[in-house]
Scaffold this motif. Structure first.
Motif, PDB file in Angstrom:
ATOM      1  N   ASN A  96     -15.284   0.622   2.271  1.00 17.29           N
ATOM      2  CA  ASN A  96     -13.945   1.158   2.542  1.00 17.29           C
ATOM      3  C   ASN A  96     -13.916   2.672   2.383  1.00 17.29           C
ATOM      4  O   ASN A  96     -13.301   3.379   3.183  1.00 17.29           O
ATOM      5  CB  ASN A  96     -12.917   0.507   1.621  1.00 17.29           C
TER       6      ASN A  96
ATOM      7  N   ASP B 203      -9.629  -5.168  -0.087  1.00 18.83           N
ATOM      8  CA  ASP B 203      -8.633  -5.994   0.590  1.00 18.83           C
ATOM      9  C   ASP B 203      -8.298  -7.239  -0.243  1.00 18.83           C
ATOM     10  O   ASP B 203      -9.054  -7.641  -1.132  1.00 18.83           O
ATOM     11  CB  ASP B 203      -9.148  -6.408   1.969  1.00 18.83           C
TER      12      ASP B 203
ATOM     13  N   ALA C 242      -8.682  -1.257   8.705  1.00 17.54           N
ATOM     14  CA  ALA C 242      -8.843  -2.615   8.195  1.00 17.54           C
ATOM     15  C   ALA C 242      -9.811  -2.555   7.020  1.00 17.54           C
ATOM     16  O   ALA C 242     -11.010  -2.339   7.207  1.00 17.54           O
ATOM     17  CB  ALA C 242      -9.377  -3.535   9.291  1.00 17.54           C
ATOM     18  N   ALA C 243      -9.295  -2.720   5.816  1.00 17.56           N
ATOM     19  CA  ALA C 243     -10.150  -2.673   4.630  1.00 17.56           C
ATOM     20  C   ALA C 243     -10.909  -3.980   4.467  1.00 17.56           C
ATOM     21  O   ALA C 243     -10.463  -5.049   4.902  1.00 17.56           O
ATOM     22  CB  ALA C 243      -9.307  -2.399   3.384  1.00 17.56           C
ATOM     23  N   SER C 244     -12.062  -3.900   3.815  1.00 21.19           N
ATOM     24  CA  SER C 244     -12.851  -5.079   3.490  1.00 21.19           C
ATOM     25  C   SER C 244     -12.788  -5.309   1.985  1.00 21.19           C
ATOM     26  O   SER C 244     -12.071  -4.607   1.268  1.00 21.19           O
ATOM     27  CB  SER C 244     -14.304  -4.863   3.929  1.00 21.19           C
ATOM     28  N   THR C 245     -13.558  -6.255   1.505  1.00 22.84           N
ATOM     29  CA  THR C 245     -13.624  -6.490   0.055  1.00 22.84           C
ATOM     30  C   THR C 245     -14.792  -5.728  -0.574  1.00 22.84           C
ATOM     31  O   THR C 245     -15.168  -6.008  -1.710  1.00 22.84           O
ATOM     32  CB  THR C 245     -13.746  -7.995  -0.253  1.00 22.84           C
TER      33      THR C 245
ATOM     34  N   TYR D 253      -3.651  -8.279   9.700  1.00 24.66           N
ATOM     35  CA  TYR D 253      -2.484  -7.406   9.542  1.00 24.66           C
ATOM     36  C   TYR D 253      -2.024  -6.822  10.874  1.00 24.66           C
ATOM     37  O   TYR D 253      -2.778  -6.753  11.839  1.00 24.66           O
ATOM     38  CB  TYR D 253      -2.805  -6.286   8.554  1.00 24.66           C
TER      39      TYR D 253
ATOM     40  N   GLN E 129      -2.386  -1.440   7.091  1.00 23.14           N
ATOM     41  CA  GLN E 129      -3.675  -1.991   7.488  1.00 23.14           C
ATOM     42  C   GLN E 129      -3.540  -2.646   8.868  1.00 23.14           C
ATOM     43  O   GLN E 129      -2.461  -3.098   9.266  1.00 23.14           O
ATOM     44  CB  GLN E 129      -4.162  -3.028   6.485  1.00 23.14           C
TER      45      GLN E 129
ATOM     46  N   ALA F  16       0.044  -3.609   3.789  1.00 17.59           N
ATOM     47  CA  ALA F  16      -0.879  -4.533   4.452  1.00 17.59           C
ATOM     48  C   ALA F  16       0.026  -5.661   4.956  1.00 17.59           C
ATOM     49  O   ALA F  16       0.083  -6.741   4.375  1.00 17.59           O
ATOM     50  CB  ALA F  16      -1.942  -5.039   3.490  1.00 17.59           C
TER      51      ALA F  16
END
Length: 270
Positions: A17, A42, A9-12, A207, A202, A171
Protein backbone atom coordinates in the motif's frame (compact mmCIF):
# COMPACT_ATOMS: atom_id res chain seq x y z
CA UNK A 1 -5.77 25.77 -0.43
CA UNK A 2 -4.81 23.21 -3.04
CA UNK A 3 -6.31 19.78 -2.35
CA UNK A 4 -5.36 16.39 -3.82
CA UNK A 5 -7.63 13.39 -3.26
CA UNK A 6 -5.99 10.00 -3.75
CA UNK A 7 -8.25 7.17 -4.89
CA UNK A 8 -6.81 3.66 -4.69
CA UNK A 9 -7.58 0.05 -3.84
CA UNK A 10 -5.67 -0.91 -0.71
CA UNK A 11 -4.58 -4.48 0.01
CA UNK A 12 -3.87 -6.24 3.29
CA UNK A 13 -0.13 -5.70 2.73
CA UNK A 14 0.93 -2.37 4.30
CA UNK A 15 4.22 -2.27 2.40
CA UNK A 16 2.46 -2.75 -0.94
CA UNK A 17 0.00 0.00 0.00
CA UNK A 18 2.83 2.41 0.81
CA UNK A 19 4.39 1.63 -2.58
CA UNK A 20 1.08 2.46 -4.30
CA UNK A 21 0.71 5.66 -2.26
CA UNK A 22 4.22 6.75 -3.18
CA UNK A 23 3.55 6.07 -6.87
CA UNK A 24 0.22 7.92 -6.95
CA UNK A 25 1.46 10.95 -5.01
CA UNK A 26 4.71 11.39 -6.95
CA UNK A 27 4.98 14.96 -8.16
CA UNK A 28 1.79 16.17 -6.46
CA UNK A 29 1.73 19.86 -5.63
CA UNK A 30 -0.89 20.46 -2.95
CA UNK A 31 -1.33 21.88 0.51
CA UNK A 32 -3.59 19.00 1.60
CA UNK A 33 -3.40 15.39 0.43
CA UNK A 34 -6.22 13.06 1.48
CA UNK A 35 -5.87 9.27 1.35
CA UNK A 36 -8.78 6.84 1.83
CA UNK A 37 -9.98 5.03 4.92
CA UNK A 38 -8.06 1.82 5.77
CA UNK A 39 -5.31 2.73 3.31
CA UNK A 40 -2.69 1.23 5.65
CA UNK A 41 -4.38 -2.19 5.58
CA UNK A 42 -7.68 -2.99 3.91
CA UNK A 43 -10.58 -4.54 5.81
CA UNK A 44 -10.18 -7.73 3.77
CA UNK A 45 -12.82 -10.44 4.07
CA UNK A 46 -15.45 -10.05 6.83
CA UNK A 47 -13.70 -12.77 8.86
CA UNK A 48 -10.21 -11.25 8.57
CA UNK A 49 -8.96 -10.38 12.09
CA UNK A 50 -7.77 -6.77 12.25
CA UNK A 51 -6.10 -6.89 15.68
CA UNK A 52 -2.84 -8.34 14.28
CA UNK A 53 -2.73 -5.62 11.61
CA UNK A 54 -3.05 -2.70 14.03
CA UNK A 55 -0.16 -0.32 14.63
CA UNK A 56 0.51 2.41 17.21
CA UNK A 57 0.64 6.07 16.25
CA UNK A 58 4.44 5.93 16.39
CA UNK A 59 4.57 2.81 14.23
CA UNK A 60 5.96 2.27 10.72
CA UNK A 61 2.86 3.39 8.80
CA UNK A 62 2.56 6.77 10.50
CA UNK A 63 6.32 7.22 10.17
CA UNK A 64 6.05 6.56 6.43
CA UNK A 65 3.18 9.03 6.04
CA UNK A 66 5.18 11.59 8.02
CA UNK A 67 8.00 11.14 5.53
CA UNK A 68 5.54 11.59 2.66
CA UNK A 69 4.22 14.80 4.22
CA UNK A 70 7.77 16.17 4.47
CA UNK A 71 8.54 15.11 0.91
CA UNK A 72 5.39 16.75 -0.49
CA UNK A 73 5.55 19.74 1.88
CA UNK A 74 1.86 19.13 2.53
CA UNK A 75 -0.50 17.98 5.25
CA UNK A 76 -1.41 14.33 4.59
CA UNK A 77 -4.49 12.64 6.05
CA UNK A 78 -4.74 8.85 5.94
CA UNK A 79 -6.77 5.98 7.43
CA UNK A 80 -5.26 3.20 9.54
CA UNK A 81 -6.07 0.61 12.18
CA UNK A 82 -4.67 1.80 15.51
CA UNK A 83 -3.97 -0.42 18.51
CA UNK A 84 -6.50 0.02 21.32
CA UNK A 85 -7.12 -1.39 24.77
CA UNK A 86 -8.77 -4.40 23.10
CA UNK A 87 -6.16 -6.53 21.30
CA UNK A 88 -8.82 -7.99 19.00
CA UNK A 89 -10.54 -4.72 18.08
CA UNK A 90 -8.36 -1.76 17.07
CA UNK A 91 -9.60 1.73 16.33
CA UNK A 92 -10.40 2.83 12.78
CA UNK A 93 -8.27 5.96 12.93
CA UNK A 94 -7.46 8.94 10.74
CA UNK A 95 -4.05 10.53 11.18
CA UNK A 96 -3.07 13.98 9.93
CA UNK A 97 0.65 14.59 9.41
CA UNK A 98 1.87 18.17 9.04
CA UNK A 99 4.43 19.25 6.40
CA UNK A 100 7.18 18.98 9.00
CA UNK A 101 6.20 15.37 9.72
CA UNK A 102 4.63 15.99 13.12
CA UNK A 103 1.29 14.47 14.06
CA UNK A 104 -1.21 17.33 13.63
CA UNK A 105 -4.35 15.44 14.62
CA UNK A 106 -6.16 12.13 14.94
CA UNK A 107 -9.75 10.97 14.74
CA UNK A 108 -11.09 7.57 15.80
CA UNK A 109 -14.21 6.61 13.85
CA UNK A 110 -17.26 7.15 16.05
CA UNK A 111 -19.94 5.44 13.92
CA UNK A 112 -19.08 1.87 13.02
CA UNK A 113 -20.59 0.31 9.90
CA UNK A 114 -23.10 -2.14 11.36
CA UNK A 115 -25.39 -1.82 8.37
CA UNK A 116 -26.29 -3.43 5.04
CA UNK A 117 -25.50 -6.85 6.54
CA UNK A 118 -22.01 -5.85 7.71
CA UNK A 119 -20.69 -5.73 11.31
CA UNK A 120 -17.71 -3.43 11.64
CA UNK A 121 -18.08 -3.40 15.43
CA UNK A 122 -17.22 -7.12 15.56
CA UNK A 123 -13.68 -6.26 14.49
CA UNK A 124 -13.19 -2.63 15.49
CA UNK A 125 -13.68 -0.43 18.54
CA UNK A 126 -15.58 2.82 18.11
CA UNK A 127 -14.05 6.13 19.12
CA UNK A 128 -15.58 8.84 21.31
CA UNK A 129 -18.26 11.19 19.99
CA UNK A 130 -15.94 14.19 20.01
CA UNK A 131 -15.43 16.58 17.07
CA UNK A 132 -11.95 16.38 15.56
CA UNK A 133 -10.94 19.69 13.96
CA UNK A 134 -7.52 20.87 12.80
CA UNK A 135 -6.19 23.91 10.94
CA UNK A 136 -4.26 23.72 7.68
CA UNK A 137 -3.07 26.89 5.95
CA UNK A 138 -5.70 28.97 7.72
CA UNK A 139 -8.50 26.54 6.81
CA UNK A 140 -10.34 24.68 9.56
CA UNK A 141 -10.90 20.99 8.72
CA UNK A 142 -13.37 18.64 10.41
CA UNK A 143 -12.63 14.92 10.15
CA UNK A 144 -15.21 12.24 9.31
CA UNK A 145 -14.79 8.63 8.20
CA UNK A 146 -17.04 6.89 5.67
CA UNK A 147 -20.23 5.75 7.52
CA UNK A 148 -20.09 8.96 9.59
CA UNK A 149 -21.54 10.68 6.50
CA UNK A 150 -24.94 9.16 7.32
CA UNK A 151 -25.13 11.18 10.55
CA UNK A 152 -25.80 14.87 9.82
CA UNK A 153 -25.50 15.77 13.49
CA UNK A 154 -21.86 14.65 13.40
CA UNK A 155 -21.03 16.99 10.52
CA UNK A 156 -22.93 19.81 12.23
CA UNK A 157 -20.98 19.24 15.46
CA UNK A 158 -17.77 19.71 13.47
CA UNK A 159 -19.09 22.95 11.98
CA UNK A 160 -20.13 24.12 15.46
CA UNK A 161 -16.56 23.36 16.56
CA UNK A 162 -15.25 25.72 13.87
CA UNK A 163 -14.82 23.56 10.76
CA UNK A 164 -15.31 25.32 7.42
CA UNK A 165 -14.39 22.18 5.48
CA UNK A 166 -15.08 18.49 5.99
CA UNK A 167 -12.54 15.81 5.08
CA UNK A 168 -13.95 12.33 4.53
CA UNK A 169 -11.63 9.39 3.87
CA UNK A 170 -13.78 6.38 3.01
CA UNK A 171 -13.98 2.78 1.87
CA UNK A 172 -17.61 2.99 0.72
CA UNK A 173 -18.80 -0.52 -0.05
CA UNK A 174 -20.39 -0.81 -3.46
CA UNK A 175 -23.88 -2.26 -3.91
CA UNK A 176 -27.45 -1.48 -4.97
CA UNK A 177 -28.05 2.27 -4.51
CA UNK A 178 -24.84 2.61 -2.45
CA UNK A 179 -23.03 4.76 -5.04
CA UNK A 180 -26.05 7.05 -5.18
CA UNK A 181 -26.09 7.29 -1.38
CA UNK A 182 -22.39 8.22 -1.37
CA UNK A 183 -22.72 11.05 -3.86
CA UNK A 184 -25.97 12.32 -2.33
CA UNK A 185 -24.62 12.37 1.23
CA UNK A 186 -21.33 14.05 0.30
CA UNK A 187 -23.23 16.80 -1.48
CA UNK A 188 -25.86 17.06 1.28
CA UNK A 189 -23.25 17.56 4.01
CA UNK A 190 -21.72 20.34 1.90
CA UNK A 191 -25.03 22.06 1.13
CA UNK A 192 -26.61 21.93 4.58
CA UNK A 193 -23.46 23.18 6.32
CA UNK A 194 -22.24 25.52 3.55
CA UNK A 195 -18.79 23.92 3.63
CA UNK A 196 -16.40 22.27 1.24
CA UNK A 197 -16.30 18.47 1.48
CA UNK A 198 -13.14 16.64 0.40
CA UNK A 199 -14.04 12.94 0.11
CA UNK A 200 -11.32 10.42 -0.84
CA UNK A 201 -12.54 6.86 -1.31
CA UNK A 202 -11.14 3.44 -2.00
CA UNK A 203 -11.96 1.83 -5.34
CA UNK A 204 -11.45 -1.69 -6.68
CA UNK A 205 -13.44 -4.89 -6.31
CA UNK A 206 -15.27 -4.03 -3.09
CA UNK A 207 -15.62 -0.25 -3.12
CA UNK A 208 -17.33 2.38 -5.24
CA UNK A 209 -14.57 4.96 -5.74
CA UNK A 210 -16.11 8.25 -6.91
CA UNK A 211 -13.90 10.50 -4.81
CA UNK A 212 -14.94 14.14 -5.05
CA UNK A 213 -14.31 17.67 -3.87
CA UNK A 214 -17.64 19.48 -3.43
CA UNK A 215 -18.10 23.19 -2.83
CA UNK A 216 -20.50 24.85 -0.32
CA UNK A 217 -23.32 24.93 -2.89
CA UNK A 218 -22.96 21.22 -3.60
CA UNK A 219 -21.13 21.68 -6.90
CA UNK A 220 -18.43 19.10 -7.66
CA UNK A 221 -15.17 20.99 -8.12
CA UNK A 222 -13.58 17.72 -9.25
CA UNK A 223 -14.66 14.08 -9.22
CA UNK A 224 -13.26 10.65 -10.00
CA UNK A 225 -14.78 7.54 -11.51
CA UNK A 226 -13.95 3.99 -10.49
CA UNK A 227 -10.22 3.85 -11.32
CA UNK A 228 -7.14 4.54 -9.24
CA UNK A 229 -5.75 8.03 -9.55
CA UNK A 230 -5.58 11.51 -8.08
CA UNK A 231 -7.99 14.40 -8.50
CA UNK A 232 -7.33 17.96 -7.43
CA UNK A 233 -9.05 21.23 -6.77
CA UNK A 234 -8.96 24.34 -4.65
CA UNK A 235 -10.76 25.28 -1.46
CA UNK A 236 -11.43 29.01 -1.80
CA UNK A 237 -12.19 31.09 1.31
CA UNK A 238 -13.70 33.82 -0.88
CA UNK A 239 -16.09 31.29 -2.41
CA UNK A 240 -16.99 30.05 1.05
CA UNK A 241 -17.73 33.57 2.32
CA UNK A 242 -19.73 34.40 -0.80
CA UNK A 243 -21.90 31.29 -0.46
CA UNK A 244 -22.54 31.94 3.23
CA UNK A 245 -23.56 35.50 2.47
CA UNK A 246 -25.91 34.30 -0.25
CA UNK A 247 -27.24 31.39 1.82
CA UNK A 248 -26.91 32.25 5.54
CA UNK A 249 -28.70 29.07 6.63
CA UNK A 250 -26.35 28.47 9.55
CA UNK A 251 -27.45 31.81 11.01
CA UNK A 252 -31.12 30.81 10.75
CA UNK A 253 -30.86 27.71 12.89
CA UNK A 254 -33.26 27.29 15.79
CA UNK A 255 -33.06 25.06 18.83
CA UNK A 256 -35.44 22.12 18.67
CA UNK A 257 -36.52 20.01 21.64
CA UNK A 258 -35.30 16.44 21.83
CA UNK A 259 -37.06 13.43 23.27
CA UNK A 260 -35.59 12.61 26.69
CA UNK A 261 -36.73 9.02 26.41
CA UNK A 262 -35.11 8.55 23.00
CA UNK A 263 -31.91 10.25 24.17
CA UNK A 264 -31.63 8.00 27.23
CA UNK A 265 -32.29 4.92 25.09
CA UNK A 266 -29.55 5.95 22.63
CA UNK A 267 -27.07 6.42 25.47
CA UNK A 268 -27.89 2.98 26.84
CA UNK A 269 -27.37 1.36 23.43
CA UNK A 270 -23.67 2.25 23.53
Amino acid sequence: MRVALVQMAASTDPNANLTTIEKLTSGIEADLVVLPEAVMHDFGNPDTPLGPAAQPLDGPFVSAIAGLARQLDATVIAGMFEVSGDPDRPHNTLVALAPDGTLAGTYRKAHLYDSFGYRESDRLLRGPAEPAVLTVNGHSLGLLTCYDLRFPEHARALVDAGADNLVVPAAWVRGPLKEDHWETLVRARAIENTVYVAAAAQCGRAYCGRSMLVDPLGVAVSAAGEAEGVIGGEIDLHRLASVRERNPALQHRRAWPTSTTHHEHAQQDG
